[in-house]
Scaffold this motif. Structure first.
Motif, PDB file in Angstrom:
ATOM      1  N   GLU A 139     -44.569 -27.238   2.434  1.00  0.00           N
ATOM      2  CA  GLU A 139     -45.773 -26.424   2.670  1.00  0.00           C
ATOM      3  C   GLU A 139     -46.625 -27.038   3.785  1.00  0.00           C
ATOM      4  O   GLU A 139     -47.829 -27.246   3.652  1.00  0.00           O
ATOM      5  CB  GLU A 139     -46.587 -26.250   1.383  1.00  0.00           C
ATOM      6  CG  GLU A 139     -45.823 -25.577   0.263  1.00  0.00           C
ATOM      7  CD  GLU A 139     -45.386 -24.145   0.578  1.00  0.00           C
ATOM      8  OE1 GLU A 139     -45.899 -23.556   1.553  1.00  0.00           O
ATOM      9  OE2 GLU A 139     -44.533 -23.615  -0.145  1.00  0.00           O
ATOM     10  N   SER A 174     -44.408 -21.197   2.933  1.00  0.00           N
ATOM     11  CA  SER A 174     -44.398 -19.961   2.149  1.00  0.00           C
ATOM     12  C   SER A 174     -45.154 -18.843   2.848  1.00  0.00           C
ATOM     13  O   SER A 174     -45.444 -17.821   2.240  1.00  0.00           O
ATOM     14  CB  SER A 174     -45.024 -20.203   0.773  1.00  0.00           C
ATOM     15  OG  SER A 174     -44.267 -21.132   0.044  1.00  0.00           O
ATOM     16  N   ARG A 190     -43.090 -17.915  -2.097  1.00  0.00           N
ATOM     17  CA  ARG A 190     -43.378 -19.005  -3.037  1.00  0.00           C
ATOM     18  C   ARG A 190     -42.400 -18.977  -4.217  1.00  0.00           C
ATOM     19  O   ARG A 190     -42.034 -17.916  -4.702  1.00  0.00           O
ATOM     20  CB  ARG A 190     -44.808 -18.885  -3.581  1.00  0.00           C
ATOM     21  CG  ARG A 190     -45.886 -19.159  -2.537  1.00  0.00           C
ATOM     22  CD  ARG A 190     -47.269 -18.969  -3.125  1.00  0.00           C
ATOM     23  NE  ARG A 190     -48.310 -19.182  -2.115  1.00  0.00           N
ATOM     24  CZ  ARG A 190     -48.841 -20.367  -1.824  1.00  0.00           C
ATOM     25  NH1 ARG A 190     -48.438 -21.446  -2.479  1.00  0.00           N
ATOM     26  NH2 ARG A 190     -49.780 -20.473  -0.897  1.00  0.00           N
TER      27      ARG A 190
END
Length: 408
Positions: free
Chosen positions: A95, A122, A31
Motif C-alpha cells: 500500500e 489498492s 483491497r
C-alpha cells in the motif's frame, strides 16, 4: 491464524521479474484480493532459497507500527540505511500510495543495482503521472484479482460437492481469499454438516465494502452526500453487464427526486474504477472495427460484493457474463463488448494482436448467440460458453463449451 491460499500463477510472475532491479514491480488490485498474502508467499520463497531475513525489508503502510515512515524522506533514509552491500536486497512496500511522495523513494532506491523493489496498491493512485515521469516507464504492473473459480475450487473445504453447488457458493460468498477461509470447519474430508459461517462472511464483506467506500471514494473525492453516492453504487451493482451511460444514471436519480450534475456522477464512477471495484468495457463495432463512444458496460471485480449489497443473485446471464469477463482479464486479454449489425457479441478479447469472440448463453439465448457469432465474417476464433450440457462441441466452426468447465 488462517492458512494462506497459495497463488502460484502470481508467484511465478513475480519470480520472472526477480533480480531485475532496473524494473519496479507494482501489484495492483482491489483491497483484500491477496496482495499482502502474495508478499508473504514471495518472502517465504526467498527465505527457502537462501535469502537471509536481513536482505528483506517488508513494510505494510496500513500497519500502525510503520506510521512514522509515512514521511517519504524518513522512509528513504530508513530503507537506504538497511541496504546490505554485496547482497541483493528485496524491498516490499505494501500500500505504497499511503506515503505522499513515495515515487521519490522508489526512484532513488532503484539507482542501487542491489535493490529489488516491489510495491502494492489498492487504488490506481499508485500509478500516478508523477511515478511514470520519474521512472520513465521503468516499471511493470501486475494485476491481481480475487480468486478465480479454478482457484476457488482448489481451496474449497468441503468434499463431494457438485461443481454447480460450489459455483453457487463462489457467487454468494465471494472470491476474496479470506471469505473461503471462514468456514465453520476446515476439514477437507468433511462430507456432512457442510456449512459456511455466513454471518462472518457477511461481516467481512461489509467491512471491506465500507473501507472501500470511505477510504477510496468518500475521502478521495471529498463526498458530502454519501446517500447519493450509495444510490449510484447500488444502481451500478444492479446493472452489471447492461449498457450504461452517465445520462441514464442522472435520469434515474432525478426520477427519484435526487438532483445531481453529470460531473459528479463521472467523478463517482471514476472512483469506483480507480479502486478496482468496477471495470469498464467499451463497445466495439466489429464490422467497422471502431470503438463506440456511448453506452459502455460495467462489471464488478467480485460478484460476492453484489450479493452482499443487494441481497439477491440477480439475472443469471448478467452474473455469468461478469464472471467470464473477469476470467478473460485474468488470462491477459483486453476486453470490449461487441456489436455487429443487429446483434450483440458479449466479448471481443484481444491478446498479442490476436482476436477472439466470446458469447455466454443459456438455453433460451443459445440460438441467437450462435447467430451473432455466425454473422462475423473474419476467421478469428469464436466460442460460446453455455450453461447446459446439451450443447455440441462445435457448430459451424464455433467452439461450444460448458462455462463451468471453461472456468474451472
Amino acid at each position: 491464524m488462517q492458512a494462506i491460499i497459495e497463488r502460484p500463477r502470481y508467484l511465478e510472475t513475480l519470480l520472472s521479474w526477480q533480480g531485475k532491479t532496473d524494473t519496479i514491480k507494482i501489484i495492483t488490485g482491489v483491497r483484500r484480493c491477496g496482495k499482502s498474502s502474495l508478499f508473504k508467499i514471495f518472502q517465504k520463497h526467498l527465505l527457502d532459497n537462501g535469502t537471509m531475513p536481513s536482505q528483506i525489508q517488508a513494510i505494510n503502510f496500513e500497519d500502525a507500527d510503520f506510521s512514522d515512515l509515512t514521511d517519504w524522506k524518513k522512509l528513504h533514509d530508513y530503507l537506504k540505511s538497511r541496504l546490505i552491500e554485496g547482497k541483493m536486497n528485496y524491498i516490499l512496500l505494501d500500500e505504497a500510495q499511503c506515503v505522499p511522495g513515495f515515487e521519490k523513494v522508489v526512484n532513488s532506491l532503484r539507482l542501487h543495482d542491489n535493490a529489488d523493489l516491489y510495491l502494492t496498491g489498492s487504488n490506481s493512485q499508485i500509478l500516478s503521472d508523477e511515478l511514470a515521469t520519474l521512472l520513465s516507464k521503468r516499471y511493470v504492473t501486475i494485476k491481481m484479482w480475487p480468486l478465480s473459480f479454478k482457484e476457488y475450487l482448489s481451496a474449497y473445504p468441503f468434499a463431494n460437492m457438485a461443481k454447480d453447488d460450489i459455483f453457487r457458493d463462489y457467487l454468494r460468498n465471494s472470491g476474496f481469499p479470506y471469505a473461503i477461509q471462514m468456514t465453520a470447519a476446515r476439514n477437507p474430508l468433511l462430507t456432512t454438516d457442510n456449512k459456511w459461517d455466513t454471518e462472518q462472511i457477511r461481516l467481512f464483506l461489509k467491512g471491506l465494502f465500507d473501507t472501500i467506500v470511505l477510504k477510496d471514494i468518500v475521502e478521495r473525492k471529498n463526498v458530502k452526500d454519501v446517500s447519493r453516492l450509495m444510490r449510484i453504487i447500488k444502481f451500478m451493482f444492479d446493472n452489471i453487464g447492461k449498457e450504461t451511460s452517465v445520462r441514464n444514471i442522472k435520469n434515474m436519480l432525478e426520477a427519484d427526486g435526487l438532483k445531481i450534475d453529470v460531473a459528479t456522477i463521472e467523478s463517482y464512477l471514476s472512483a469506483l474504477l480507480d479502486a478496482f471495484v468496477m471495470h469498464k468495457a467499451n463497445r466495439y463495432d466489429i464490422k467497422s472495427k471502431q470503438y463506440l463512444k456511448t453506452n459502455a458496460k460495467y462489471y464488478l471485480t467480485d460478484i460476492g460484493l453484489r450479493y452482499f449489497l443487494l441481497g439477491r443473485e440477480g439475472e443469471v446471464h448478467n452474473v455469468l457474463e461478469n464472471v467470464v469477463y473477469l476470467e478473460l482479464l485474468r488470462r491477459g486479454y483486453e476486453v470490449s463488448v461487441g456489436k455487429i449489425n443487429d446483434y450483440d457479441v458479449d466479448f471481443v478479447a484481444v491478446k498479442n494482436g490476436s482476436v477472439k469472440y466470446c458469447q455466454v448463453a443459456e438455453e433460451l439465448t443459445f440460438k441467437r448467440k450462435l447467430k451473432a457469432l455466425e454473422s462475423i465474417s473474419d476467421r478469428s476464433p469464436k466460442f460460446l460458453l453455455a450453461t447446459d450440457n446439451f450443447v455440441t462441441e462445435e457448430h459451424k466452426g464455433i467452439k461450444v463449451l460448458n462455462v463451468l468447465n471453461w472456468l474451472g
